[in-house]
Design a protein around this motif. Structure first.
Motif, short mmCIF file in Angstrom:
data_model
loop_
_atom_site.label_atom_id
_atom_site.label_comp_id
_atom_site.label_asym_id
_atom_site.label_seq_id
_atom_site.Cartn_x
_atom_site.Cartn_y
_atom_site.Cartn_z
N GLU A 21 -11.69 -5.26 -1.76
CA GLU A 21 -12.89 -5.74 -2.45
C GLU A 21 -12.93 -5.22 -3.87
O GLU A 21 -13.29 -5.95 -4.81
CB GLU A 21 -14.13 -5.31 -1.68
N ASP A 22 -12.55 -3.95 -4.06
CA ASP A 22 -12.49 -3.38 -5.41
C ASP A 22 -11.48 -4.12 -6.28
O ASP A 22 -11.71 -4.33 -7.48
CB ASP A 22 -12.11 -1.90 -5.34
N TYR A 23 -10.37 -4.53 -5.67
CA TYR A 23 -9.37 -5.28 -6.43
C TYR A 23 -9.97 -6.56 -6.99
O TYR A 23 -9.79 -6.89 -8.17
CB TYR A 23 -8.17 -5.60 -5.55
N PHE A 24 -10.70 -7.30 -6.16
CA PHE A 24 -11.30 -8.55 -6.63
C PHE A 24 -12.34 -8.29 -7.71
O PHE A 24 -12.44 -9.05 -8.68
CB PHE A 24 -11.93 -9.30 -5.46
N THR A 25 -13.09 -7.23 -7.57
CA THR A 25 -14.11 -6.90 -8.57
C THR A 25 -13.47 -6.55 -9.91
O THR A 25 -13.90 -7.02 -10.97
CB THR A 25 -14.97 -5.73 -8.09
N GLN A 26 -12.40 -5.75 -9.87
CA GLN A 26 -11.78 -5.26 -11.09
C GLN A 26 -10.83 -6.27 -11.72
O GLN A 26 -10.81 -6.44 -12.94
CB GLN A 26 -11.01 -3.96 -10.79
N SER A 27 -10.03 -6.95 -10.90
CA SER A 27 -8.98 -7.82 -11.44
C SER A 27 -9.38 -9.27 -11.56
O SER A 27 -8.95 -9.96 -12.49
CB SER A 27 -7.72 -7.72 -10.56
N GLU A 28 -10.19 -9.75 -10.64
CA GLU A 28 -10.53 -11.17 -10.62
C GLU A 28 -11.96 -11.45 -11.07
O GLU A 28 -12.32 -12.60 -11.32
CB GLU A 28 -10.34 -11.73 -9.19
N GLN A 29 -12.79 -10.41 -11.14
CA GLN A 29 -14.21 -10.55 -11.47
C GLN A 29 -14.91 -11.57 -10.57
O GLN A 29 -15.80 -12.31 -11.01
CB GLN A 29 -14.40 -10.96 -12.94
N LEU A 30 -14.50 -11.60 -9.32
CA LEU A 30 -15.12 -12.49 -8.33
C LEU A 30 -15.71 -11.64 -7.21
O LEU A 30 -14.97 -10.94 -6.52
CB LEU A 30 -14.10 -13.46 -7.74
N PRO A 31 -17.04 -11.66 -7.04
CA PRO A 31 -17.64 -10.92 -5.93
C PRO A 31 -17.03 -11.39 -4.60
O PRO A 31 -17.07 -12.58 -4.27
CB PRO A 31 -19.13 -11.27 -6.02
N THR A 32 -16.45 -10.46 -3.85
CA THR A 32 -15.72 -10.79 -2.63
C THR A 32 -16.03 -9.74 -1.57
O THR A 32 -16.04 -8.55 -1.85
CB THR A 32 -14.20 -10.83 -2.88
N VAL A 50 0.86 -1.18 0.00
CA VAL A 50 0.00 0.00 0.00
C VAL A 50 0.90 1.23 0.00
O VAL A 50 1.67 1.44 0.93
CB VAL A 50 -0.92 0.02 1.24
N ARG A 51 0.82 2.03 -1.05
CA ARG A 51 1.63 3.24 -1.15
C ARG A 51 0.71 4.46 -1.18
O ARG A 51 -0.18 4.55 -2.02
CB ARG A 51 2.51 3.21 -2.40
N GLY A 52 0.96 5.38 -0.26
CA GLY A 52 0.13 6.57 -0.18
C GLY A 52 0.97 7.84 -0.18
O GLY A 52 2.20 7.80 -0.05
N GLN A 53 0.30 8.98 -0.30
CA GLN A 53 0.96 10.27 -0.31
C GLN A 53 0.63 11.07 0.95
O GLN A 53 0.86 12.27 1.01
CB GLN A 53 0.55 11.06 -1.56
N GLY A 54 0.09 10.40 1.97
CA GLY A 54 -0.25 11.06 3.21
C GLY A 54 0.81 10.85 4.27
O GLY A 54 2.00 10.67 3.97
N THR A 55 0.38 10.82 5.52
CA THR A 55 1.30 10.63 6.63
C THR A 55 1.97 9.27 6.57
O THR A 55 3.14 9.11 6.93
CB THR A 55 0.54 10.78 7.96
N LEU A 56 1.23 8.28 6.13
CA LEU A 56 1.76 6.93 5.99
C LEU A 56 2.14 6.70 4.53
O LEU A 56 1.28 6.70 3.65
CB LEU A 56 0.70 5.91 6.45
N LEU A 99 -6.45 3.73 -4.11
CA LEU A 99 -6.86 3.97 -2.72
C LEU A 99 -7.97 5.02 -2.72
O LEU A 99 -7.77 6.17 -2.33
CB LEU A 99 -5.68 4.47 -1.89
N ASP A 100 -9.14 4.64 -3.18
CA ASP A 100 -10.22 5.62 -3.23
C ASP A 100 -11.44 5.22 -2.41
O ASP A 100 -12.55 5.69 -2.65
CB ASP A 100 -10.62 5.88 -4.69
N GLY A 149 -3.88 9.24 2.17
CA GLY A 149 -4.07 10.16 1.05
C GLY A 149 -4.29 9.39 -0.25
O GLY A 149 -4.76 8.25 -0.25
N GLN A 150 -3.92 10.01 -1.35
CA GLN A 150 -4.04 9.34 -2.64
C GLN A 150 -2.94 8.31 -2.79
O GLN A 150 -1.85 8.46 -2.25
CB GLN A 150 -3.97 10.35 -3.78
N GLY A 151 -3.23 7.26 -3.52
CA GLY A 151 -2.22 6.22 -3.73
C GLY A 151 -2.81 4.99 -4.35
O GLY A 151 -3.87 5.04 -5.00
N GLN A 152 -2.16 3.86 -4.13
CA GLN A 152 -2.61 2.62 -4.75
C GLN A 152 -2.17 1.41 -3.93
O GLN A 152 -1.27 1.50 -3.10
CB GLN A 152 -2.06 2.50 -6.17
#
Length: 291
Positions: free
Chosen positions: A142-153, A67-73, A132-133, A110-113
């Motif tokens: 959950e969004d990753y599984f929906t977008q990349s795997e097409q498996l409801p998770t 997880v890479r972000g542009q915030g404090t973490l 990271l939205d 913050g913003q990231g991925q």
């Protein structure tokens, strides 16, 4: 009870699940670092998530979530393998104030991925990316599984600095095994009633009984999990090579050798000048066997 993952499925449906509980492995990660409490909790969620995903894909190799972000973490990373070994690190941005206990997920990162990398022992490396939205780590995954795997998770993750836990439900694409049209919606709704203190404090079988006492659930043997680092002299040497010959020679000229340590477990590695020269002289750019 602690440090284990358990698979289960609902008979006559295409819904499967996993539940994970962590205590000692989580503690060993935190003992090696000094993070703020809010980061400790998020790191626990990430450990639970990487254990769930590794078991789900039945991987012979390693799976990592970065997880890479542009915030404090700036960075969260966790890695797991089929042997049940878990490791994780976090990195705070150097120019930001220490986050408070009530700092939210979006404010913290913050913003990231999120990058999910599957690195099999044999075969090709695979990497999936999701933004990271969303307002939680679980929702982003959950969004990753929906977008990349097409498996409801669906994912439920929680941690309190001492224990971490996670629950995953997934609907498989094969509808031929499903004799219960409402199973997916019903099992999700029941899981949503689970409280964090129940996921952290109850044994996995008790959680499943609490949620699904009216369902026919088939439970598989639990698998033990533990902290484990996969660092080695060869892997550290490979990382050093990525710095390039000029930078390595500059360090040697200044220090006479190179000393480094694993970010995950803090094991220190000392490379005399002769070993660095052997690395640089390797004809295929890969490190020789080091002693």
């Amino acid at each position: 009870m602690t440090d284990q993952i358990q698979r289960f499925l609902f008979d006559n449906t295409n819904v499967r699940g996993e539940i994970v509980t962590l205590e000692r492995a989580y503690a060993e990660v935190l003992e090696r670092h000094d993070y703020p409490p809010v980061v400790n909790r998020l790191l626990g969620e990430l450990l639970a998530a990487v254990a769930l995903l590794t078991d789900m894909v039945k991987l012979d190799g390693t799976l990592s979530i970065e997880v890479r972000g542009q915030g404090t973490l700036a960075l969260l990373m966790a890695e797991s393998n089929p042997g049940g070994e878990l490791r994780a690190i976090a990195r705070l941005a150097e120019d930001r104030p220490i986050p408070g206990d009530d700092t939210g997920f979006r404010e913290l990162l913050g913003q990231g991925q999120i990058m999910i990398t599957i690195d099999p022992t044999e075969g090709h490396r695979y990497q999936g990316v999701v933004a990271l939205d969303r307002d939680s780590l679980a929702s982003c995954l959950e969004d990753y599984f929906t977008q990349s795997e097409q498996l409801p998770t669906r994912l439920w993750l929680t941690a309190d600095g001492a224990r971490a836990g996670g629950l995953l439900l997934q609907r498989l694409p094969d509808e031929s095994m499903n004799r219960d049209a409402d199973a997916w919606e019903r099992t999700q709704q029941l899981a949503a009633t689970l409280k964090s203190d129940e996921l952290l404090g109850l044994e996995p079988l008790e959680v499943l009984r609490r949620l699904y006492h009216e369902e026919t659930v088939r439970v598989f043997d639990p698998r033990a999990l533990h902290f484990g680092c996969t660092c080695s002299r060869e892997r550290i040497a490979s990382t050093l090579l990525t710095l390039g010959e000029q930078e390595l020679r500059e360090v040697l000229a200044e220090q006479g050798s190179i000393d480094t340590q694993c970010h995950f477990c803090h094991t220190r590695y000392h490379f005399p000048a002769a070993e660095i020269e052997a690395l640089l002289a390797s004809p295929d750019g890969s490190p020789p066997t080091l002693h």
